[in-house]
Design a protein around this motif. Structure first.
Motif, PDB file in Angstrom:
ATOM      1  N   LYS A 181       0.774  -1.417   0.246  1.00 41.82           N
ATOM      2  CA  LYS A 181       0.190   0.010  -0.213  1.00 41.82           C
ATOM      3  C   LYS A 181       0.637   1.424   0.357  1.00 41.82           C
ATOM      4  O   LYS A 181       0.791   1.767  -0.768  1.00 41.82           O
ATOM      5  CB  LYS A 181      -1.390   0.260   0.935  1.00 41.82           C
ATOM      6  CG  LYS A 181      -1.844  -1.090   1.009  1.00 41.82           C
ATOM      7  CD  LYS A 181      -2.967  -1.182   2.614  1.00 41.82           C
ATOM      8  CE  LYS A 181      -3.045   0.283   3.004  1.00 41.82           C
ATOM      9  NZ  LYS A 181      -4.273   0.181   3.716  1.00 41.82           N
ATOM     10  N   LYS A 182       2.100   1.090   1.026  1.00 41.16           N
ATOM     11  CA  LYS A 182       3.129   1.807   0.911  1.00 41.16           C
ATOM     12  C   LYS A 182       3.452   2.808  -0.800  1.00 41.16           C
ATOM     13  O   LYS A 182       3.720   3.329  -1.033  1.00 41.16           O
ATOM     14  CB  LYS A 182       3.575   1.900   1.756  1.00 41.16           C
ATOM     15  CG  LYS A 182       3.169   1.950   3.324  1.00 41.16           C
ATOM     16  CD  LYS A 182       4.316   1.708   4.336  1.00 41.16           C
ATOM     17  CE  LYS A 182       3.686   2.043   5.927  1.00 41.16           C
ATOM     18  NZ  LYS A 182       4.665   1.216   6.953  1.00 41.16           N
ATOM     19  N   LEU A 188       1.885   6.884  -6.441  1.00 43.41           N
ATOM     20  CA  LEU A 188       0.755   8.019  -7.095  1.00 43.41           C
ATOM     21  C   LEU A 188       1.233   9.592  -6.456  1.00 43.41           C
ATOM     22  O   LEU A 188       0.741  10.268  -7.275  1.00 43.41           O
ATOM     23  CB  LEU A 188      -0.788   7.206  -6.825  1.00 43.41           C
ATOM     24  CG  LEU A 188      -0.888   5.913  -7.545  1.00 43.41           C
ATOM     25  CD1 LEU A 188      -2.427   5.631  -6.132  1.00 43.41           C
ATOM     26  CD2 LEU A 188      -1.642   6.671  -8.512  1.00 43.41           C
ATOM     27  N   SER A 189       2.141   9.444  -5.027  1.00 44.02           N
ATOM     28  CA  SER A 189       2.168  10.790  -4.772  1.00 44.02           C
ATOM     29  C   SER A 189       2.912  11.627  -5.819  1.00 44.02           C
ATOM     30  O   SER A 189       2.736  12.625  -5.755  1.00 44.02           O
ATOM     31  CB  SER A 189       2.300  10.684  -3.278  1.00 44.02           C
ATOM     32  OG  SER A 189       2.997  11.829  -2.743  1.00 44.02           O
ATOM     33  N   ASP A 190       4.134  10.299  -6.682  1.00 45.70           N
ATOM     34  CA  ASP A 190       4.647  10.968  -7.548  1.00 45.70           C
ATOM     35  C   ASP A 190       4.128  11.981  -8.216  1.00 45.70           C
ATOM     36  O   ASP A 190       4.756  12.865  -8.974  1.00 45.70           O
ATOM     37  CB  ASP A 190       5.650  10.126  -7.915  1.00 45.70           C
ATOM     38  CG  ASP A 190       7.055   9.196  -6.786  1.00 45.70           C
ATOM     39  OD1 ASP A 190       6.855  10.761  -5.805  1.00 45.70           O
ATOM     40  OD2 ASP A 190       7.239   9.310  -7.015  1.00 45.70           O
ATOM     41  N   MET A 191       2.721  11.738  -8.484  1.00 45.60           N
ATOM     42  CA  MET A 191       2.451  12.270  -9.458  1.00 45.60           C
ATOM     43  C   MET A 191       1.108  12.873  -9.088  1.00 45.60           C
ATOM     44  O   MET A 191       0.405  13.537 -10.201  1.00 45.60           O
ATOM     45  CB  MET A 191       0.966  10.452 -10.959  1.00 45.60           C
ATOM     46  CG  MET A 191       2.552   9.804 -11.508  1.00 45.60           C
ATOM     47  SD  MET A 191       1.197   8.312 -11.866  1.00 45.60           S
ATOM     48  CE  MET A 191       1.116   9.636 -13.361  1.00 45.60           C
ATOM     49  N   ILE A 196      -7.158   7.700  -1.104  1.00 43.64           N
ATOM     50  CA  ILE A 196      -8.295   8.469  -0.130  1.00 43.64           C
ATOM     51  C   ILE A 196      -9.229   7.028   0.382  1.00 43.64           C
ATOM     52  O   ILE A 196      -8.605   6.557   2.156  1.00 43.64           O
ATOM     53  CB  ILE A 196      -9.706   8.580  -0.426  1.00 43.64           C
ATOM     54  CG1 ILE A 196      -9.550   9.835  -1.128  1.00 43.64           C
ATOM     55  CG2 ILE A 196     -10.507   8.704   0.354  1.00 43.64           C
ATOM     56  CD1 ILE A 196     -11.284  10.895  -1.429  1.00 43.64           C
ATOM     57  N   SER A 197      -8.684   5.911  -0.266  1.00 43.41           N
ATOM     58  CA  SER A 197      -9.063   4.215   0.867  1.00 43.41           C
ATOM     59  C   SER A 197      -8.289   3.000  -0.191  1.00 43.41           C
ATOM     60  O   SER A 197      -8.410   3.443  -1.495  1.00 43.41           O
ATOM     61  CB  SER A 197     -10.441   4.439   0.489  1.00 43.41           C
ATOM     62  OG  SER A 197     -10.622   2.844   1.506  1.00 43.41           O
ATOM     63  N   PHE A 198      -7.869   2.180  -0.084  1.00 43.31           N
ATOM     64  CA  PHE A 198      -7.280   0.787  -0.657  1.00 43.31           C
ATOM     65  C   PHE A 198      -8.655   0.793  -0.047  1.00 43.31           C
ATOM     66  O   PHE A 198      -9.048  -0.223   0.893  1.00 43.31           O
ATOM     67  CB  PHE A 198      -6.135   0.299  -0.164  1.00 43.31           C
ATOM     68  CG  PHE A 198      -5.169   0.484  -0.246  1.00 43.31           C
ATOM     69  CD1 PHE A 198      -4.362   0.760  -1.964  1.00 43.31           C
ATOM     70  CD2 PHE A 198      -4.446   2.160  -0.015  1.00 43.31           C
ATOM     71  CE1 PHE A 198      -3.203   1.025  -2.364  1.00 43.31           C
ATOM     72  CE2 PHE A 198      -3.404   2.597  -0.525  1.00 43.31           C
ATOM     73  CZ  PHE A 198      -2.675   2.260  -1.765  1.00 43.31           C
ATOM     74  N   VAL A 199      -9.739   0.484  -0.736  1.00 46.29           N
ATOM     75  CA  VAL A 199     -11.472  -0.564  -0.123  1.00 46.29           C
ATOM     76  C   VAL A 199     -11.329  -1.682  -0.178  1.00 46.29           C
ATOM     77  O   VAL A 199     -10.482  -2.328  -1.377  1.00 46.29           O
ATOM     78  CB  VAL A 199     -11.930   0.258  -1.748  1.00 46.29           C
ATOM     79  CG1 VAL A 199     -13.294  -0.354  -1.458  1.00 46.29           C
ATOM     80  CG2 VAL A 199     -12.137   1.802  -1.790  1.00 46.29           C
ATOM     81  N   GLY A 200     -11.074  -1.992   1.371  1.00 49.64           N
ATOM     82  CA  GLY A 200     -11.411  -3.051   0.741  1.00 49.64           C
ATOM     83  C   GLY A 200      -9.551  -4.137   1.383  1.00 49.64           C
ATOM     84  O   GLY A 200      -9.429  -5.517   1.584  1.00 49.64           O
ATOM     85  N   CYS A 201      -9.041  -3.371   1.607  1.00 48.92           N
ATOM     86  CA  CYS A 201      -6.901  -3.620   1.882  1.00 48.92           C
ATOM     87  C   CYS A 201      -6.854  -2.198   3.311  1.00 48.92           C
ATOM     88  O   CYS A 201      -6.105  -1.397   3.417  1.00 48.92           O
ATOM     89  CB  CYS A 201      -6.110  -3.691   0.797  1.00 48.92           C
ATOM     90  SG  CYS A 201      -4.823  -4.124   0.863  1.00 48.92           S
ATOM     91  N   VAL A 269       8.637  12.832 -12.711  1.00 48.44           N
ATOM     92  CA  VAL A 269       8.995  12.220 -11.472  1.00 48.44           C
ATOM     93  C   VAL A 269       8.978  10.503 -11.113  1.00 48.44           C
ATOM     94  O   VAL A 269       9.940  10.376 -11.268  1.00 48.44           O
ATOM     95  CB  VAL A 269       8.162  12.949 -10.711  1.00 48.44           C
ATOM     96  CG1 VAL A 269       8.741  12.565  -9.128  1.00 48.44           C
ATOM     97  CG2 VAL A 269       8.202  14.053 -10.809  1.00 48.44           C
ATOM     98  N   LEU A 270       8.558  10.182 -11.270  1.00 47.64           N
ATOM     99  CA  LEU A 270       7.862   8.686 -10.830  1.00 47.64           C
ATOM    100  C   LEU A 270       8.881   7.541 -12.365  1.00 47.64           C
ATOM    101  O   LEU A 270       9.227   7.141 -11.718  1.00 47.64           O
ATOM    102  CB  LEU A 270       6.914   8.208 -11.192  1.00 47.64           C
ATOM    103  CG  LEU A 270       6.678   6.781 -11.116  1.00 47.64           C
ATOM    104  CD1 LEU A 270       6.852   6.273 -10.225  1.00 47.64           C
ATOM    105  CD2 LEU A 270       5.403   6.399 -10.869  1.00 47.64           C
TER     106      LEU A 270
END
Length: 431
Positions: A181-182, A188-191, A196-201, A269-270
């Motif tokens: 997850k991290k 995604l943060s690099d973009m 908001i949520s990893f739904v169900g994880c 960036v990524l």
């Protein structure tokens, strides 16, 4: 070795993947014990039992996955009364919303679970799973149950938060999911995108409520989130991009490009990070060229969900020249992009083929099979990438996604092959 599951397992993974919910198992106690053993492996961090767990016989001193403990009398006389009592007892002891999940044996009784939930007095806190989970794959059971949980928490409206995403499909069955997850959130943060949520994880009910405000959904396990993405799109207008897991450097670059095009962000960036990391790792591999070269031309076997197998197989074929000789997809009814790639390299016969006794240098799949094959042939590297994982605890990052995932897979692959090799002086003089 058959280590696949069915929709019952997927439903439990979905319910237990929401922190603060309970999967109330309607079935015999043995079904609970097997579920708890798997959950202990998948959710590696122990949190003290809730004080209320000793007040309910259905929880039996353990907070996770309470059970109705059906017996032969319940099978003959019906289980609706025990369902009603179980819901009331567990909710009053934990004050947690419940997902009622039938085992195969309980499902054939056709008990009126909705009425039992209402009679308990806490029907508003109960999510009823599908009545025929045994007829579903793991991914279908997970997907269907997540949709039911979303409906349970869905708000009446939404306020779009620009630059936000939900990640769909990723689940507690993924290797090192806490670390994964991290990794995904960092990419995604690099973009310029915030998850908001990893739904169900590992998501909380509050996160699920806020997930309806996301601007985009990104599914990295499409087979685990087909219904979920449709629900978000049709009911709340949230568009979804389907992608395989970002495994391997080229796959991460494709992830960056497709997410950038989908959201209007920049991938630069990524992709720059990917270029730097790949250059460094290739230098390390080149420093061990004799060991690494020993994989080239040998066979590899893979087993896992299609969105895991496809990018991993393509990366290993391109980087290590490992040839797929046995490829099996699990948890899903279709094989996704796997047949297309096999056909492109003339290896369509590998789909569904058994692992041959000779000529295989690497196996990527569940931990039990990886260990068994390595014990049978120590020159074979067994790399666990799917459940069950055959390890007692996990203190280090074993996720297979992102840049760290590349390091983990290569480290396990190269160091997992036993056998003597004299690397000097030849490898030093003729690199």
């Amino acid at each position: 070795m058959n280590t696949d599951g069915d929709g019952f397992l997927g439903a439990v993974m979905a319910a237990e993947g929401v922190e603060g919910m309970r999967s109330l198992i309607n079935g015999p106690g043995g079904c609970r014990s097997r579920v708890q053993n798997l959950l202990r492996e998948l959710i590696g961090e122990y949190r003290s039992e809730e004080s209320g767990c000793c007040r309910s016989k259905f929880m039996s001193k353990q907070s996770r996955a309470p059970c109705t403990y059906l017996n032969h009398d319940d099978v003959v006389l019906g289980s609706a009364g025990k369902i009603e009592e179980g819901i009331r007892s567990v909710y009053e002891s934990s004050r947690s919303d419940l997902v009622l999940i039938d085992t195969l044996g309980a499902s054939v009784q056709v008990a009126d679970r909705e009425s039992a939930a209402e009679r308990s007095g806490y029907g508003d806190h109960v999510v009823i799973s599908d009545e025929d989970l045994a007829g579903m794959t793991v991914s279908e059971g997970f997907d269907d149950t997540i949709v039911r949980i979303l409906k349970h928490y869905a708000p009446k409206g939404r306020d779009i938060i620009p630059g936000t995403v939900n990640v769909l499909g990723y689940n507690i069955g993924d290797s090192g999911w806490e670390f994964g997850k991290k990794e995904i959130a960092s990419m995604l943060s690099d973009m310029g995108l915030k998850v908001i949520s990893f739904v169900g994880c590992g998501s909380t009910p509050d996160e699920i409520v806020r997930s309806f405000d996301a601007e985009y959904n990104i599914s990295i396990h499409p087979e685990f989130s087909r219904l979920t993405s449709v629900y978000y799109r049709e009911k709340f207008g949230i568009p979804c991009l389907d992608l395989p897991l970002p495994i391997g450097y080229d796959a991460i670059r494709r992830f960056a490009d497709e997410v950038a095009e989908f959201t209007g962000r920049s991938p630069d960036v990524l992709k720059a990070k990917v270029d730097d990391e790949e250059l460094h790792v290739c230098r390390v591999l080149n420093n061990n060229d004799r060991t690494v070269g020993g994989f080239r031309g040998y066979g590899m076997a893979l087993e896992g969900p299609p969105s895991t197998v496809a990018p991993l197989m393509e990366w290993m074929f391109d980087l290590m020249s490992l040839v797929p000789v046995s490829v099996k997809t699990v948890h899903s009814r279709d094989a996704g992009d796997v047949p297309r790639f096999l056909e492109s390299i003339g290896r369509s016969d590998a789909l569904g083929a058994p692992v041959p006794p000779m000529g295989v240098a690497a196996y990527f799949g569940d931990g039990l099979t990886a260990g068994y094959l390595h014990d049978r042939d120590p020159t074979l590297s067994g790399v666990p990438v799917t459940m069950p994982y055959e390890r007692n605890l996990s203190l280090v990052n074993r996720s297979v996604v992102g840049l760290y995932g590349c390091r983990y897979i290569l480290d396990e692959l190269v160091n997992g092959r036993s056998g003597f090799s004299c690397g000097q002086p030849t490898s030093a003089e003729y690199r």
